[in-house]
Design a protein around this motif. Structure first.
Motif, PDB file in Angstrom:
ATOM      1  N   TYR A  74       0.817  -1.210   0.000  1.00  0.00           N
ATOM      2  CA  TYR A  74       0.000   0.000   0.000  1.00  0.00           C
ATOM      3  C   TYR A  74       0.851   1.261   0.000  1.00  0.00           C
ATOM      4  O   TYR A  74       0.394   2.327  -0.422  1.00  0.00           O
ATOM      5  N   THR A  75       2.061   1.172   0.506  1.00  0.00           N
ATOM      6  CA  THR A  75       2.895   2.358   0.720  1.00  0.00           C
ATOM      7  C   THR A  75       3.889   2.612  -0.407  1.00  0.00           C
ATOM      8  O   THR A  75       4.664   3.561  -0.335  1.00  0.00           O
ATOM      9  N   ILE A  76       3.890   1.765  -1.429  1.00  0.00           N
ATOM     10  CA  ILE A  76       4.871   1.900  -2.517  1.00  0.00           C
ATOM     11  C   ILE A  76       4.258   2.684  -3.665  1.00  0.00           C
ATOM     12  O   ILE A  76       3.129   2.405  -4.085  1.00  0.00           O
ATOM     13  N   ASN A  77       4.984   3.642  -4.178  1.00  0.00           N
ATOM     14  CA  ASN A  77       4.415   4.474  -5.231  1.00  0.00           C
ATOM     15  C   ASN A  77       4.377   3.742  -6.568  1.00  0.00           C
ATOM     16  O   ASN A  77       5.055   2.731  -6.772  1.00  0.00           O
ATOM     17  N   GLU A  78       3.594   4.291  -7.449  1.00  0.00           N
ATOM     18  CA  GLU A  78       3.330   3.640  -8.735  1.00  0.00           C
ATOM     19  C   GLU A  78       4.594   3.440  -9.566  1.00  0.00           C
ATOM     20  O   GLU A  78       4.793   2.382 -10.168  1.00  0.00           O
ATOM     21  N   LEU A  79       5.459   4.440  -9.594  1.00  0.00           N
ATOM     22  CA  LEU A  79       6.670   4.353 -10.402  1.00  0.00           C
ATOM     23  C   LEU A  79       7.557   3.198  -9.946  1.00  0.00           C
ATOM     24  O   LEU A  79       8.073   2.432 -10.764  1.00  0.00           O
ATOM     25  N   GLN A  80       7.726   3.045  -8.627  1.00  0.00           N
ATOM     26  CA  GLN A  80       8.546   1.956  -8.112  1.00  0.00           C
ATOM     27  C   GLN A  80       7.939   0.593  -8.454  1.00  0.00           C
ATOM     28  O   GLN A  80       8.661  -0.329  -8.842  1.00  0.00           O
ATOM     29  N   LEU A  81       6.626   0.472  -8.306  1.00  0.00           N
ATOM     30  CA  LEU A  81       5.974  -0.794  -8.649  1.00  0.00           C
ATOM     31  C   LEU A  81       6.184  -1.132 -10.114  1.00  0.00           C
ATOM     32  O   LEU A  81       6.504  -2.276 -10.463  1.00  0.00           O
ATOM     33  N   GLN A  82       5.987  -0.130 -10.991  1.00  0.00           N
ATOM     34  CA  GLN A  82       6.147  -0.372 -12.423  1.00  0.00           C
ATOM     35  C   GLN A  82       7.592  -0.758 -12.765  1.00  0.00           C
ATOM     36  O   GLN A  82       7.833  -1.645 -13.585  1.00  0.00           O
ATOM     37  N   GLN A  83       8.561  -0.105 -12.113  1.00  0.00           N
ATOM     38  CA  GLN A  83       9.970  -0.424 -12.369  1.00  0.00           C
ATOM     39  C   GLN A  83      10.290  -1.850 -11.935  1.00  0.00           C
ATOM     40  O   GLN A  83      11.005  -2.583 -12.642  1.00  0.00           O
ATOM     41  N   ARG A  84       9.791  -2.256 -10.780  1.00  0.00           N
ATOM     42  CA  ARG A  84      10.086  -3.589 -10.260  1.00  0.00           C
ATOM     43  C   ARG A  84       9.409  -4.672 -11.085  1.00  0.00           C
ATOM     44  O   ARG A  84      10.007  -5.727 -11.348  1.00  0.00           O
ATOM     45  N   ILE A  85       8.196  -4.421 -11.512  1.00  0.00           N
ATOM     46  CA  ILE A  85       7.508  -5.381 -12.379  1.00  0.00           C
ATOM     47  C   ILE A  85       8.207  -5.468 -13.727  1.00  0.00           C
ATOM     48  O   ILE A  85       8.412  -6.559 -14.272  1.00  0.00           O
ATOM     49  N   GLY A  86       8.605  -4.307 -14.256  1.00  0.00           N
ATOM     50  CA  GLY A  86       9.321  -4.302 -15.535  1.00  0.00           C
ATOM     51  C   GLY A  86      10.636  -5.043 -15.456  1.00  0.00           C
ATOM     52  O   GLY A  86      11.026  -5.751 -16.389  1.00  0.00           O
ATOM     53  N   ASN A  87      11.341  -4.900 -14.344  1.00  0.00           N
ATOM     54  CA  ASN A  87      12.618  -5.604 -14.172  1.00  0.00           C
ATOM     55  C   ASN A  87      12.410  -7.116 -14.128  1.00  0.00           C
ATOM     56  O   ASN A  87      13.207  -7.871 -14.692  1.00  0.00           O
ATOM     57  N   MET A  88      11.343  -7.568 -13.472  1.00  0.00           N
ATOM     58  CA  MET A  88      11.064  -9.006 -13.427  1.00  0.00           C
ATOM     59  C   MET A  88      10.733  -9.550 -14.807  1.00  0.00           C
ATOM     60  O   MET A  88      11.109 -10.673 -15.149  1.00  0.00           O
ATOM     61  N   ARG A  89      10.048  -8.739 -15.603  1.00  0.00           N
ATOM     62  CA  ARG A  89       9.768  -9.165 -16.990  1.00  0.00           C
ATOM     63  C   ARG A  89      11.076  -9.295 -17.778  1.00  0.00           C
ATOM     64  O   ARG A  89      11.250 -10.225 -18.570  1.00  0.00           O
ATOM     65  N   LYS A  90      11.995  -8.344 -17.558  1.00  0.00           N
ATOM     66  CA  LYS A  90      13.286  -8.410 -18.246  1.00  0.00           C
ATOM     67  C   LYS A  90      14.067  -9.666 -17.859  1.00  0.00           C
ATOM     68  O   LYS A  90      14.848 -10.194 -18.646  1.00  0.00           O
ATOM     69  N   LEU A  91      13.848 -10.148 -16.628  1.00  0.00           N
ATOM     70  CA  LEU A  91      14.553 -11.338 -16.149  1.00  0.00           C
ATOM     71  C   LEU A  91      13.900 -12.626 -16.634  1.00  0.00           C
ATOM     72  O   LEU A  91      14.360 -13.712 -16.287  1.00  0.00           O
ATOM     73  N   GLY A  92      12.837 -12.497 -17.430  1.00  0.00           N
ATOM     74  CA  GLY A  92      12.238 -13.679 -18.043  1.00  0.00           C
ATOM     75  C   GLY A  92      10.956 -14.158 -17.398  1.00  0.00           C
ATOM     76  O   GLY A  92      10.420 -15.199 -17.802  1.00  0.00           O
ATOM     77  N   LEU A  93      10.447 -13.432 -16.407  1.00  0.00           N
ATOM     78  CA  LEU A  93       9.182 -13.834 -15.780  1.00  0.00           C
ATOM     79  C   LEU A  93       8.048 -13.264 -16.616  1.00  0.00           C
ATOM     80  O   LEU A  93       7.597 -12.131 -16.429  1.00  0.00           O
ATOM     81  N   VAL A  94       7.580 -14.073 -17.556  1.00  0.00           N
ATOM     82  CA  VAL A  94       6.546 -13.634 -18.485  1.00  0.00           C
ATOM     83  C   VAL A  94       5.177 -13.783 -17.836  1.00  0.00           C
ATOM     84  O   VAL A  94       5.044 -14.215 -16.689  1.00  0.00           O
ATOM     85  N   GLU A  95       4.134 -13.401 -18.596  1.00  0.00           N
ATOM     86  CA  GLU A  95       2.771 -13.482 -18.073  1.00  0.00           C
ATOM     87  C   GLU A  95       2.451 -14.904 -17.633  1.00  0.00           C
ATOM     88  O   GLU A  95       2.763 -15.870 -18.324  1.00  0.00           O
TER      89      GLU A  95
END
Length: 348
Positions: free
Chosen positions: A134-155
């Motif tokens: 709840y306390t994490i801002n949108e930009l940080q969430l998007q960056q962390r999700i994007g990084n996981m996608r780059k590491l190969g964690l697809v949908e």
């Protein structure tokens, strides 16, 4: 399809409330909704220049529509797809966190979860496991999700990881990258193997590097297990104590042997996944041929042995520190005596 549907649902909910934001408790401040892209993402940025305005109020001053979101209301949560009881749980959780950044970021957190393709029940479970989201801002969430996608964690894999271990979204991108580099360089896992580790054992991100390296070395050298079998057995889901205890129990019973330099053994060792990926009763019956009582006694003995080893290691380290201090003292004494002799020579 799930992601597109979820994004469309959030978009419909957003637009519905945007048309009467001057009356309702949920107001979108300087928020501009971008069109849904091919990936089905809904972007809402607090730094955008555009504002959502109700057509019938275009002549009104803009200061009302520019007020930032402070909290979610129960009706707005129900409109997002939560049941009445689920909405109350989320509302209560955010209310307890008032005065923190949760009041500013709750909306973007919920939106991000929906855009990932998660349903309301899954979102609630995730937030119950990890209220810190709840306390994490949108930009940080998007960056962390994007990084996981780059590491190969697809949908699919990404959604399972977030559902199983939502704490991964609280870890900075830099920390995740350091762990990935550690697994590749120190443990010699391939990029695909690292992706599989993150998918199956995401909690590895929070492990201490020294402990992780020791666990890897124990299994690699002491048990003679290669990286591919470590990944297959999901090694990093288990503690070092669990691994050592089961391995040593087999070894003491003559059922496991450390391979020689050529990787050869005189007996056939059990595979790592058949040692770890089964419950204790099955392990004792099918692999170790032992009883629960024997294993319980063995665990106590091993705990005592490990404690003695740690104490011995601690005393050795303390002794080495003392030796270093003695050497430094001797050097200081030599330096002092040298200076005294120099002074005596000068007096003569």
């Amino acid at each position: 399809m799930g992601t597109r549907f979820a994004a469309s649902q959030v978009l419909r909910w957003t637009l519905r409330h945007a048309t009467h934001s001057v009356f309702g408790p949920l107001q979108f401040g300087r928020c501009q909704l971008q069109p849904l892209c091919a990936g089905g993402r809904l972007l809402c940025s607090s730094t955008s220049q555009g504002t959502l305005q109700s057509p019938q109020h275009t002549h009104e001053p803009h200061h009302l529509s520019r007020q930032p979101v402070r909290e979610l209301s129960l009706p707005s949560l129900v409109d997002m797809g939560f049941t009445d009881s689920q909405a109350e749980q989320i509302y209560d959780a955010t209310s307890k966190l008032r005065g923190t950044s949760a009041s500013k970021h709750a909306l973007s957190t919920l939106t991000t979860m929906f855009v990932l393709g998660l349903n309301p029940s899954s979102v609630l479970k995730i937030l119950e496991k990890c209220p810190e989201l709840y306390t994490i801002n949108e930009l940080q969430l998007q960056q962390r999700i994007g990084n996981m996608r780059k590491l190969g964690l697809v949908e699919g894999s990404l959604q399972r990881v977030v559902s199983h271990f939502p704490q991964i979204l609280t870890v900075p991108v830099k920390t995740v990258k350091h762990m990935v580099l550690f697994l590749r360089e120190k443990c010699q896992f391939t990029s695909q193997q690292v992706t599989d580790i993150l998918r199956d054992s995401p909690a590895v991100i929070l492990e201490d590097n020294e402990q992780l390296e020791y666990k890897f070395q124990y299994v690699y050298y002491r048990m003679g297990v290669k990286q591919a079998d470590m990944v297959k057995s999901r090694l990093f889901r288990y503690t070092l104590e669990e691994v050592r205890c089961r391995h040593c129990f087999l070894e003491r019973r003559g059922l496991y042997q450390t391979p020689d330099k050529k990787g050869q053994t005189t007996i056939i060792n059990s595979k790592l996944d058949s040692i770890l990926k089964i419950d204790l009763d099955t392990f004792l019956t099918d692999v170790a041929n032992g009883s629960a009582e024997e294993y319980e006694v063995f665990q106590r003995l091993m705990a005592r042995e490990w404690q003695e080893e740690e104490q011995l290691q601690g005393s050795i380290e303390a002794g080495s520190d003392d030796e270093e201090e003695d050497e430094e003292d001797e050097e200081d004494d030599e330096e002092t005596s040298g200076k005294s002799a120099y002074r005596k020579r000068r007096k003569r």
